[in-house]
Scaffold this motif. Structure first.
Motif, short mmCIF file in Angstrom:
data_model
loop_
_atom_site.label_atom_id
_atom_site.label_comp_id
_atom_site.label_asym_id
_atom_site.label_seq_id
_atom_site.Cartn_x
_atom_site.Cartn_y
_atom_site.Cartn_z
N UNK A 1 0.86 -1.19 0.00
CA UNK A 1 0.00 0.00 0.00
C UNK A 1 0.89 1.24 0.00
N UNK A 2 0.71 2.10 -0.98
CA UNK A 2 1.51 3.32 -1.10
C UNK A 2 0.68 4.53 -0.65
N UNK A 3 1.33 5.41 0.08
CA UNK A 3 0.66 6.63 0.53
C UNK A 3 0.35 7.51 -0.67
N UNK A 4 -0.93 7.95 -0.76
CA UNK A 4 -1.34 8.82 -1.87
C UNK A 4 -1.88 10.16 -1.38
N UNK A 5 -2.20 10.25 -0.09
CA UNK A 5 -2.71 11.51 0.45
C UNK A 5 -2.52 11.49 1.96
N UNK A 6 -2.30 12.67 2.51
CA UNK A 6 -2.14 12.80 3.96
C UNK A 6 -2.84 14.07 4.41
N UNK A 7 -3.71 13.91 5.37
CA UNK A 7 -4.38 15.04 6.00
C UNK A 7 -4.08 14.99 7.49
N UNK A 8 -4.58 15.94 8.22
CA UNK A 8 -4.30 15.99 9.65
C UNK A 8 -4.77 14.74 10.38
#
Length: 156
Positions: free
Chosen positions: A139-146
């Motif tokens: 699983x690859x990170x595609x978005x990061x929010x708080x």
């Protein structure tokens, strides 16, 4: 990942079963540790209720006849993406490889059932154990929010 790979891999075997009238209450008794409640705050009963009214698919995770966790999957009606909404191993069964085994089974289940090209999962940024597990499975990170990290596992 192929069924063949899963059957011959080392480690504990986790089987996915439907949540039904025979095991739904036992699923509500599953809990994460006190330390994990800050990043997995929603109890199983919430996910079961949401599944009943929102079209999600709850699955019970067993090793042998022992219920060890649960997962919830869903299809986003807006874009058709396939999500793992919740995945947990009860605190009594953690650190035994059941999370990895269960997640592999869940990925295979979703690929077989939906013939999807990707699976999406979210987790809290501070949940480093989940982040490590998901990353190790591709699983690859595609978005990061708080409050949430979104990861995708894509298939060719």
């Amino acid at each position: 990942m192929l069924n063949e790979d899963l059957r011959h891999s080392c480690g504990p075997v986790v089987e996915l079963r439907p949540v039904d009238e025979n095991n739904w209450y036992d699923c509500t008794e599953l809990e994460v540790s006190d330390e994990q409640k800050s990043f997995f705050p929603v109890p199983a009963v919430y996910w079961l209720a949401e599944s009943a009214y929102c079209g999600f698919t709850p699955l019970a995770l067993y090793t042998g006849e022992e219920l060890v966790g649960y997962a919830v999957t869903a299809v986003d009606p807006d874009d058709g993406s396939h999500w793992i909404m919740a995945f947990m191993i009860d605190q009594r069964f953690q650190n035994r490889g059941l999370g990895r085994s269960g997640m592999k089974q869940l990925i295979q289940y979703m690929r077989d059932k939906y013939a999807c090209s990707k699976i999406v999962i979210g987790h809290r940024p501070e949940n480093v154990r989940a982040a490590a597990l998901y990353a190790s499975l591709g699983f690859e990170e595609v978005d990061r929010e708080e409050q949430e990290v979104i990861r995708e596992l894509r298939f060719s």
